[in-house]
Enzyme design. Structure first.
Site, PDB file in Angstrom:
ATOM      1  CE  LYS A 264      -1.670  -2.893  -2.447  1.00 36.61           C
ATOM      2  NZ  LYS A 264      -2.771  -3.412  -3.296  1.00 36.61           N
ATOM      3  CG  ASP A 269      -0.919  -2.444  -8.396  1.00 33.92           C
ATOM      4  OD1 ASP A 269      -0.154  -3.140  -9.116  1.00 33.92           O
ATOM      5  OD2 ASP A 269      -1.989  -2.856  -7.922  1.00 33.92           O
ATOM      6  CE  LYS A 276      -3.671  -2.255 -10.837  1.00 29.89           C
ATOM      7  NZ  LYS A 276      -4.819  -3.121 -10.544  1.00 29.89           N
ATOM      8  CG  ASP A 287      -2.270  -0.212  -4.721  1.00 25.71           C
ATOM      9  OD1 ASP A 287      -3.294  -0.364  -4.019  1.00 25.71           O
ATOM     10  OD2 ASP A 287      -1.699  -1.146  -5.315  1.00 25.71           O
ATOM     11  CG  ASP A 346      -3.071  -5.989 -10.870  1.00 28.06           C
ATOM     12  OD1 ASP A 346      -2.489  -5.215 -10.076  1.00 28.06           O
ATOM     13  OD2 ASP A 346      -4.072  -5.675 -11.533  1.00 28.06           O
ATOM     14  CD  GLU A 348      -0.264  -5.030  -5.955  1.00 31.44           C
ATOM     15  OE1 GLU A 348      -0.961  -5.709  -6.723  1.00 31.44           O
ATOM     16  OE2 GLU A 348      -0.664  -3.966  -5.431  1.00 31.44           O
ATOM     17  NE  ARG A 350      -4.398 -10.937  -3.251  1.00 33.86           N
ATOM     18  CZ  ARG A 350      -5.554 -11.233  -3.850  1.00 33.86           C
ATOM     19  NH1 ARG A 350      -5.979 -12.487  -3.911  1.00 33.86           N
ATOM     20  NH2 ARG A 350      -6.299 -10.279  -4.381  1.00 33.86           N
TER      21      ARG A 350
HETATM   22  N1  BES Z   1      -4.388  -2.124  -5.958  1.00 36.78           N
HETATM   23  C1  BES Z   1      -5.286  -3.036  -6.547  1.00 36.78           C
HETATM   24  C2  BES Z   1      -6.711  -2.914  -6.033  1.00 36.78           C
HETATM   25  C3  BES Z   1      -7.420  -1.620  -6.319  1.00 36.78           C
HETATM   26  C4  BES Z   1      -8.270  -1.507  -7.399  1.00 36.78           C
HETATM   27  C5  BES Z   1      -7.270  -0.540  -5.473  1.00 36.78           C
HETATM   28  C6  BES Z   1      -8.933  -0.334  -7.640  1.00 36.78           C
HETATM   29  C7  BES Z   1      -7.946   0.638  -5.714  1.00 36.78           C
HETATM   30  C8  BES Z   1      -8.774   0.744  -6.804  1.00 36.78           C
HETATM   31  C9  BES Z   1      -4.809  -4.466  -6.296  1.00 36.78           C
HETATM   32  O1  BES Z   1      -3.451  -4.632  -6.187  1.00 36.78           O
HETATM   33  C10 BES Z   1      -5.265  -5.274  -7.453  1.00 36.78           C
HETATM   34  O2  BES Z   1      -4.793  -5.037  -8.529  1.00 36.78           O
HETATM   35  N2  BES Z   1      -6.164  -6.202  -7.215  1.00 36.78           N
HETATM   36  C11 BES Z   1      -6.676  -7.030  -8.250  1.00 36.78           C
HETATM   37  C12 BES Z   1      -6.689  -8.456  -7.753  1.00 36.78           C
HETATM   38  C13 BES Z   1      -6.942  -9.465  -8.820  1.00 36.78           C
HETATM   39  C14 BES Z   1      -5.779  -9.514  -9.779  1.00 36.78           C
HETATM   40  C15 BES Z   1      -7.134 -10.819  -8.177  1.00 36.78           C
HETATM   41  C16 BES Z   1      -8.083  -6.539  -8.551  1.00 36.78           C
HETATM   42  O3  BES Z   1      -8.779  -6.085  -7.661  1.00 36.78           O
HETATM   43  O4  BES Z   1      -8.454  -6.581  -9.730  1.00 36.78           O
HETATM   44 ZN    ZN Z   2      -2.379  -3.002  -5.570  1.00 38.46          ZN
HETATM   45 MN    MN Z   3      -2.536  -4.917  -8.074  1.00 42.67          MN
END
Ligand code: BES
Ligand code: ZN
Ligand code: MN
Length: 509
Positions: A264, A269, A276, A287, A346, A348, A350
């Site tokens: 990824k 992000d 966010k 990210d 968010d 994204e 996946r």
């Molecule tokens: N890049 C983030 C995950 C992340 C969070 C990486 C903290 C490193 C530190 C990912 O794209 C994300 O935003 N995931 C969300 C998913 C949710 C919206 C279902 C998350 O983990 O909150």
């Molecule tokens: Zn992300």
């Molecule tokens: Mn995200």
């Protein structure tokens, strides 16, 4: 890259200048060479230890400046603790601890007496120490304006004192390749997103061509043609166009199907329209740590000439909210043909990985597919910063990666998959949705990927807690840790290089 130490391995005597490093085990037990220090200094080590209450505990250090009776500028003692309990990963930490304890003065010579009370270090142990020393010496200060007129300190010259260095230099080359790969991954994660967009990241990855890696860079037109709509949907809110980079290393003589590493690479992000919160958002420059781990691993493998076939593929996009950005409620058709209802823009990562998983199976027919992604905050809640989450249905490959993790220190912990989690991502209007609700967020993300891995022998590694913003440790001090490079390099070395132990081939039953 900052000035890293040079290392050499050879027999040594008491040094005539610079820093001398010796090891002490529990109870201040010393090796033979360290006892020569005691003779020359009239028992300085024992006296200093007594005065400071130093006992040679694992990774505890003691520094004695201008040690009497010696010509050295400082004497550094590094504790080994209980000698019978030192693992490979511990020796690497010992090396890191040495680098952390070195005085910053003008004399850059360092001599390490590579011995314990039971004798000289083995070749493996010496290489582990040297690796840790190098990894700890990494800095990222490209953007710090230098103050004052002091010249940059010269690189340190470290001599690992071994009575019989044998052919260690040749093996050091290979270990240094792995360290370089780790530091390349760190550089990529540490770079801010204004400097490292998808295009610039792709250019850096393309430099692996110099090592004999075959590079293909796919641009948006081509990605459209390949019907990677899930990946392109993430990129469409950014001014900066997406890139997919395929890196092929063909080092095997056996015609083996490749190991596929899928990363990824979200260069930043914001969350997109499901934006966010501001606090801590700057960390989302990291990210792309999954993609960085893939590039770093490809570097390590190619640079050390690994006898294995490995294909790396990374999806480079920026997740931004603008007038063209994808919305919650949108439905996209992935390359696999499966449709996805976007609940949260968010989630994204996946979406990017989904199309890569389909593509790599169609184009490369891999033996095993491992994806790496900073996929969820939920994995940090579950495992903190000391293990990455690992998902797979295959017990053998799970055990192999667990072992490779324990050996290298890039630890993984297996998490569950199952039908009951899978149904949480069913959608009323599409084949699936891109989030699974409040609970088990890292698992439902893995279930999503599994729908694109189909029948492949597949592993997903969620490295959100380990590869970026992880706490500093003996060998890693910057935002980007380079996590995953040593794990994957070892996994390839132990199970997929020509001559490696037999591994189950093909998809899991
Ligand atoms: N890049 C983030 C995950 C992340 C969070 C990486 C903290 C490193 C530190 C990912 O794209 C994300 O935003 N995931 C969300 C998913 C949710 C919206 C279902 C998350 O983990 O909150
Ligand atoms: Zn992300
Ligand atoms: Mn995200």
């Amino acid at each position: 890259m900052p000035t890293l130490p040079t290392l050499e391995f050879r027999p040594v005597d008491l040094p005539s200048s610079g820093t001398l490093v010796v090891f002490a085990a529990d109870g201040m037990a010393l090796g033979e060479a360290a006892r020569r220090v005691e003779e020359a200094s009239d028992g300085l080590l024992a006296a200093a230890a007594e005065a400071q209450g130093y006992k040679g505990k694992r990774l505890a250090t003691m520094t004695v400046p201008l040690p009497r009776g010696l010509d050295a500028s400082a004497l550094v003692v590094v504790g080994l603790g209980d000698l019978t309990k030192l693992t490979e990963a511990d020796w690497v930490k010992v090396g890191g601890t040495i680098a952390g304890a070195l005085p910053s003065g003008p004399n850059r010579d360092v001599t390490v007496f590579a011995e314990t009370p039971s004798g000289p270090l083995t070749t493996e142990q010496s290489l582990d120490v040297a690796l840790g020393l190098l990894l700890r010496s990494y800095e990222f200060n490209a953007y710090k304006t230098k103050k004052g007129d002091d010249p940059e300190p010269a690189p340190r010259k470290v001599t690992m004192g071994l009575p019989n260095a044998g052919d260690i230099e040749a093996r050091w080359e290979a270990v240094r390749s792995i360290a370089e790969g780790t530091m390349l991954a760190r550089d990529l994660v540490n770079e801010p997103a204004n400097v490292l967009g998808p295009v610039e990241f792709a250019e850096r990855a393309a430099k692996l061509a110099d090592l004999g890696v075959e590079i293909t860079v796919l641009e948006p037109d081509e990605l459209e043609r390949l019907e990677m709509r899930a990946l392109l949907g993430v990129a469409q809110g950014s001014e900066r166009p997406a890139r997919v980079v395929v890196m092929e290393w063909k080092g095997s003589q056996s015609g083996a199907k490749p190991v596929a590493l899928v990363g990824k690479g979200v260069v930043f992000d914001t969350g997109g329209v499901s934006i966010k919160p501001a606090g801590g958002m700057e960390d989302m420059k990291g990210d792309m740590a999954g993609a960085a781990a893939v590039v770093g691993t490809m570097h390590a493998l190619a640079s050390r000439g690994a006898k294995a076939n490995v294909v790396g593929i990374i999806g480079l996009v920026e997740n931004m909210p603008d007038g063209k950005a994808q919305r919650p409620g949108d439905i996209v058709r992935s390359k696999s043909g499966q449709t996805i209802e976007i609940i949260n823009t968010d989630a994204e990562g996946r979406l990017v990985l989904a199309d890569l998983l389909t593509y790599v199976q169609e184009a490369h027919g891999p033996n095993v597919v491992i994806d790496l992604a900073t996929l969820t905050g939920a994995i940090i809640v579950a495992l903190g910063h000391h293990h990455a989450g690992m998902y797979t249905d295959d017990d053998t490959v799970a055990a192999q990666l667990t072992d490779a993790g324990r050996a290298t220190g890039d630890l993984v912990w297996r998490m569950p998959l199952g039908k009951d989690y899978d149904t949480l991502i069913d959608s009323k209007v599409a084949d699936m949705k891109n989030t699974g609700g409040r609970f088990a967020g890292s698992i439902t993300a893995a279930q999503f990927l599994k729908r694109f891995a189909k029948d492949a022998l597949w592993v997903h590694i969620d490295l959100a807690g380990t590869a970026m913003a992880a706490p500093a440790n003996e060998v890693s001090r910057t935002f980007g840790s380079g996590w995953g490079v040593r794990l994957l390099d070892r996994f390839v070395a132990d199970y997929h290089e020509d001559g490696a132990a037999d591994v189950p081939r093909g998809p899991a039953a």
